[in-house]
Design an enzyme around this catalytic site. Structure first.
Site, PDB file in Angstrom:
ATOM      1  N   GLU A 324      47.434  60.724  52.017  1.00  0.00           N
ATOM      2  CA  GLU A 324      47.480  60.401  50.587  1.00  0.00           C
ATOM      3  C   GLU A 324      46.142  59.772  50.191  1.00  0.00           C
ATOM      4  O   GLU A 324      45.990  58.556  50.215  1.00  0.00           O
ATOM      5  CB  GLU A 324      48.643  59.440  50.317  1.00  0.00           C
ATOM      6  CG  GLU A 324      49.999  60.019  50.711  1.00  0.00           C
ATOM      7  CD  GLU A 324      51.109  58.974  50.777  1.00  0.00           C
ATOM      8  OE1 GLU A 324      50.821  57.787  50.509  1.00  0.00           O
ATOM      9  OE2 GLU A 324      52.248  59.343  51.106  1.00  0.00           O
ATOM     10  N   GLY A 326      44.597  59.085  47.492  1.00  0.00           N
ATOM     11  CA  GLY A 326      44.625  58.045  46.475  1.00  0.00           C
ATOM     12  C   GLY A 326      43.599  58.247  45.376  1.00  0.00           C
ATOM     13  O   GLY A 326      43.338  59.363  44.928  1.00  0.00           O
ATOM     14  N   ARG A 327      42.956  57.157  44.954  1.00  0.00           N
ATOM     15  CA  ARG A 327      42.090  57.163  43.780  1.00  0.00           C
ATOM     16  C   ARG A 327      40.865  58.055  43.915  1.00  0.00           C
ATOM     17  O   ARG A 327      40.205  58.380  42.919  1.00  0.00           O
ATOM     18  CB  ARG A 327      41.640  55.732  43.475  1.00  0.00           C
ATOM     19  CG  ARG A 327      40.581  55.194  44.412  1.00  0.00           C
ATOM     20  CD  ARG A 327      40.313  53.722  44.173  1.00  0.00           C
ATOM     21  NE  ARG A 327      41.438  52.918  44.609  1.00  0.00           N
ATOM     22  CZ  ARG A 327      41.655  51.672  44.199  1.00  0.00           C
ATOM     23  NH1 ARG A 327      40.838  51.097  43.339  1.00  0.00           N
ATOM     24  NH2 ARG A 327      42.703  50.998  44.641  1.00  0.00           N
ATOM     25  N   ARG A 371      42.220  46.115  35.708  1.00  0.00           N
ATOM     26  CA  ARG A 371      41.856  45.895  37.114  1.00  0.00           C
ATOM     27  C   ARG A 371      40.908  44.711  37.287  1.00  0.00           C
ATOM     28  O   ARG A 371      40.968  43.999  38.291  1.00  0.00           O
ATOM     29  CB  ARG A 371      41.227  47.150  37.715  1.00  0.00           C
ATOM     30  CG  ARG A 371      42.177  48.338  37.827  1.00  0.00           C
ATOM     31  CD  ARG A 371      41.578  49.444  38.690  1.00  0.00           C
ATOM     32  NE  ARG A 371      41.450  49.047  40.069  1.00  0.00           N
ATOM     33  CZ  ARG A 371      40.300  48.731  40.644  1.00  0.00           C
ATOM     34  NH1 ARG A 371      39.167  48.753  39.955  1.00  0.00           N
ATOM     35  NH2 ARG A 371      40.262  48.382  41.908  1.00  0.00           N
ATOM     36  N   TYR A 375      42.298  42.064  39.844  1.00  0.00           N
ATOM     37  CA  TYR A 375      41.711  42.054  41.189  1.00  0.00           C
ATOM     38  C   TYR A 375      40.282  41.533  41.233  1.00  0.00           C
ATOM     39  O   TYR A 375      39.643  41.623  42.279  1.00  0.00           O
ATOM     40  CB  TYR A 375      41.689  43.480  41.767  1.00  0.00           C
ATOM     41  CG  TYR A 375      42.982  44.236  41.661  1.00  0.00           C
ATOM     42  CD1 TYR A 375      44.166  43.717  42.186  1.00  0.00           C
ATOM     43  CD2 TYR A 375      43.033  45.481  41.045  1.00  0.00           C
ATOM     44  CE1 TYR A 375      45.354  44.422  42.089  1.00  0.00           C
ATOM     45  CE2 TYR A 375      44.212  46.200  40.950  1.00  0.00           C
ATOM     46  CZ  TYR A 375      45.367  45.667  41.468  1.00  0.00           C
ATOM     47  OH  TYR A 375      46.543  46.372  41.374  1.00  0.00           O
ATOM     48  N   CYS A 402      42.731  38.068  23.305  1.00  0.00           N
ATOM     49  CA  CYS A 402      42.770  36.608  23.221  1.00  0.00           C
ATOM     50  C   CYS A 402      43.029  36.005  24.603  1.00  0.00           C
ATOM     51  O   CYS A 402      44.043  35.345  24.829  1.00  0.00           O
ATOM     52  CB  CYS A 402      43.844  36.183  22.222  1.00  0.00           C
ATOM     53  SG  CYS A 402      43.693  34.458  21.739  1.00  0.00           S
ATOM     54  N   TYR A 432      43.912  54.252  37.726  1.00  0.00           N
ATOM     55  CA  TYR A 432      44.599  52.982  37.489  1.00  0.00           C
ATOM     56  C   TYR A 432      44.275  52.314  36.162  1.00  0.00           C
ATOM     57  O   TYR A 432      44.947  51.352  35.784  1.00  0.00           O
ATOM     58  CB  TYR A 432      44.364  51.995  38.649  1.00  0.00           C
ATOM     59  CG  TYR A 432      44.930  52.504  39.937  1.00  0.00           C
ATOM     60  CD1 TYR A 432      46.300  52.578  40.128  1.00  0.00           C
ATOM     61  CD2 TYR A 432      44.092  52.977  40.946  1.00  0.00           C
ATOM     62  CE1 TYR A 432      46.828  53.097  41.296  1.00  0.00           C
ATOM     63  CE2 TYR A 432      44.605  53.493  42.122  1.00  0.00           C
ATOM     64  CZ  TYR A 432      45.977  53.554  42.296  1.00  0.00           C
ATOM     65  OH  TYR A 432      46.490  54.064  43.439  1.00  0.00           O
TER      66      TYR A 432
END
Length: 476
Positions: A324, A326-327, A371, A375, A402, A432
Site C-alpha cells: 500500500e 500511500g501518499r 496537516r 503534525y 481565527c 490528505y
C-alpha cells in the site's frame, strides 16, 4: 511522455536565525525543485507557474482561490510505476503482487478511475470511501476494507457487494464478518492486521505499529485469532497485514517488520494455508528540498529482497505480496493556489537580539490543509504569478482562520517584494489536504481541478456560502 526539466535551486546558509536548521536560503527564490513539484510544473517565459500546460492565472480566473490542482499525468504515471515496479520485483522472487491505492489520501470518482486503469486495487476504510469507489466503477473484488471500528452496516454492505478482502482489526470482527458472509452466502477473504512493534521513524501520530495504539492486534495474540477465523466456515484466512506508519523514507523498518511477520507466518503454516502477506506501505514524499524520498523502483527491489531472504532463511515459500504505497501516488501531483491578503513583519527576540519573521497571510489555511497544524508538517511555497529578482526573505505563510496555529507553511523563502494580490503555490498537497478539509469558520472547501495537456476540469466541486446555509436546518 517527456516533462520539462525543472531547475533545482542553489542554496546558501541562511542569515536569518529564525530559519530551521534544514532550511537554507536559496540563491533563486523562484526556482522549482523537481523533487517537490509535480512532473509538469514549469515557469512560462514571463515567469508564471504552469501546471499541466495551464497557467495559474487562467486557473484562478476560472475557479478562484484557494484551489486544489491535480496534475493528472503525474498521478497516472505514479500509479503505473507503482504497479510495474512491484509486479516486476515480485515476479523476480517467484510470486505476484497486488498494489493498493490509499483512498484516504485523496478520493474522487476520477482519481478512482485513474488508479484502477493503472492496475491498482483500492483500499477503503469507510462506507463512504467504498461508495465513491464503487460508484466510479471500481470492482468491489479489487478493494480491501480497513478500519478499527467498521460498523455492522458497513460490514454487511461491503460483504454483500463482494468486497475482495476485509482486514480484520480485532477479535470482535471475526464473528461480525463471519455472520455477514453467512447471511449473504459468501466465503469472505480476510486478513488480520497485526502490530509488529516496529516503530517507524515518523511523526508520533503517523506511527501505526506501536503497541499502545488503536490499530491491530499484538503478535502474541495472532495464533489464537487466526484459529478462530479458520473455525468459521464463511471466512477464508488469506494472511497477515502490517502497517508500520506513514511518510517513511527508508526500508529498514519494513525489513524488521517483515522478519517479525514472516516468523509468525511460518508458524501459522503448520496449521493451515497462509497464501498472502501484506507489508503495508506509507512511503514518504518530498515536501521540501531537505526531504530525500526513495524512488518506488528502489523500494520495490528492497522489499522483494527482504521477503525473499527471510523466506529462504525460514524454509517457506514466498507468499503472494500486497503493498500500500500511500501518499506517493497522489501527493506529489497536487498543488494548492492561494492569493496573498496581508503581510506583517514580526520582530522575534533571540539570544543575540532580535530577528524578523515575515507573516504572509492567504485566503485559505487550516480548513484546506490541516496537516501543518496536526503534525507540524513542513511545506514549500513559491510566488506563482511572476518571478522576482528581489533578495529572499524568510516567511511563514498563515491562513485566515481565527487560530494562531492556522499556518500553511512554517518556514520558506519568498522574494522580499511579495505583495498583496500575489498568487502563492504550495506543492505536494495532493494527499490528505482535501481529505482532511473542513468548514471551520464556515469557509467552504475549495474545488479540485485536474489539469492535463493544457486543459482544466473540475473533478470535485467547491462549496459556496449557499451550500453551507443549505445544510443549516434552522434556516428551513
Amino acid at each position: 511522455m517527456s516533462f520539462p526539466v525543472l531547475q533545482t535551486p542553489e542554496v546558501r546558509v541562511s542569515p536569518n536565525p529564525l530559519a530551521p536548521a534544514w532550511l537554507h536560503e536559496p540563491t533563486d527564490a523562484d526556482a522549482l525543485d523537481p523533487a517537490v513539484w509535480s512532473a509538469t510544473a514549469q515557469r512560462s517565459s514571463d515567469g508564471e507557474l504552469v501546471l499541466g500546460g495551464v497557467t495559474v492565472s487562467d486557473l484562478v480566473a476560472s475557479y478562484g482561490t484557494p484551489l486544489y490542482v491535480l496534475d493528472e499525468d503525474d498521478a497516472r504515471a505514479r500509479a503505473v510505476e507503482a504497479v510495474r515496479s512491484f509486479e516486476r520485483e515480485a515476479a523476480r522472487i517467484g510470486t505476484t503482487a497486488t498494489v493498493y491505492y490509499a483512498a484516504k489520501a485523496f478520493l474522487s470518482a476520477e482519481v478512482a478511475r485513474w488508479v484502477a486503469e493503472a492496475g491498482m486495487a483500492v483500499d477503503v476504510c469507510t462506507g463512504g470511501e467504498f461508495a465513491v469507489a464503487r460508484a466510479a466503477g471500481v470492482d468491489p473484488a479489487r478493494m480491501g476494507f480497513h478500519g478499527n471500528n467498521k460498523s455492522l452496516a458497513e460490514i454487511d454492505r461491503t460483504v454483500e457487494a463482494g468486497i475482495g478482502t476485509v482486514v480484520l482489526d480485532n477479535a470482535a470482527e471475526v464473528g461480525r464478518v463471519a455472520a455477514a458472509a453467512e447471511r449473504h452466502g459468501r466465503v469472505q477473504r480476510v486478513r488480520l492486521r497485526v502490530n509488529s512493534g516496529v516503530h517507524a521513524s515518523t511523526h508520533e501520530y503517523l506511527a501505526t505499529a506501536r503497541e499502545d495504539q488503536k490499530f491491530g492486534v499484538p503478535l502474541s495474540e495472532t495464533a489464537d485469532i487466526v484459529d478462530s477465523i479458520r473455525r468459521q466456515p464463511s471466512l477464508e484466512f488469506v494472511g497477515l497485514h502490517s502497517h508500520i506508519g506513514s511518510q517513511i523514507f527508508g526500508s529498514d523498518g519494513f525489513a524488521e517488520a517483515a522478519r517479525r511477520l514472516l516468523a509468525v507466518h511460518a508458524d501459522l503454516l503448520a496449521s493451515g494455508p497462509v497464501p498472502e502477506l501484506n507489508l503495508g506501505g506509507g512511503f514518504g514524499i518530498a515536501y521540501t528540498s531537505a526531504d530525500d524520498a526513495r524512488p518506488l523502483d528502489d523500494l520495490a527491489v528492497a522489499l522483494a529482497d527482504i521477503v525473499q531472504a527471510e523466506c529462504l532463511r525460514l524454509g517457506v515459500d514466498v507468499p503472494l505480496l500486497a503493498v500500500e504505497p500511500g501518499r506517493v501516488i497522489v501527493g506529489p501531483a497536487g498543488t494548492t493556489l492561494y492569493e496573498v491578503g496581508t503581510i506583517k513583519d514580526v520582530s522575534v527576540a533571540i539570544d543575540e537580539g532580535s530577528a524578523v519573521r515575515r507573516y504572509v497571510s492567504v485566503d485559505g489555511g487550516m480548513s484546506d490543509n490541516a496537516r501543518t497544524a496536526l503534525y507540524a508538517a513542513d511545506y514549500s511555497v513559491r510566488i506563482a504569478n511572476r518571478t522576482s529578482s528581489a533578495p529572499p526573505a524568510l516567511v511563514r505563510v498563515a491562513g485566515k482562520h481565527c487560530e494562531s496555529g492556522d499556518l500553511v507553511v512554517l518556514a520558506d523563502y519568498l522574494p522580499g517584494d511579495v505583495v498583496p494580490g500575489d498568487l502563492l503555490a504550495v506543492p505536494a498537497t495532493g494527499a490528505y489536504c482535501h481529505s482532511l478539509a473542513s468548514n471551520y469558520n464556515h469557509v467552504g472547501r475549495p474545488p479540485v481541478v485536474a489539469v492535463r495537456d493544457g486543459r482544466a476540469r473540475v473533478i470535485v466541486r467547491g462549496e459556496s456560502e449557499a451550500d453551507l446555509l443549505a445544510r443549516d436546518a434552522g434556516l428551513d
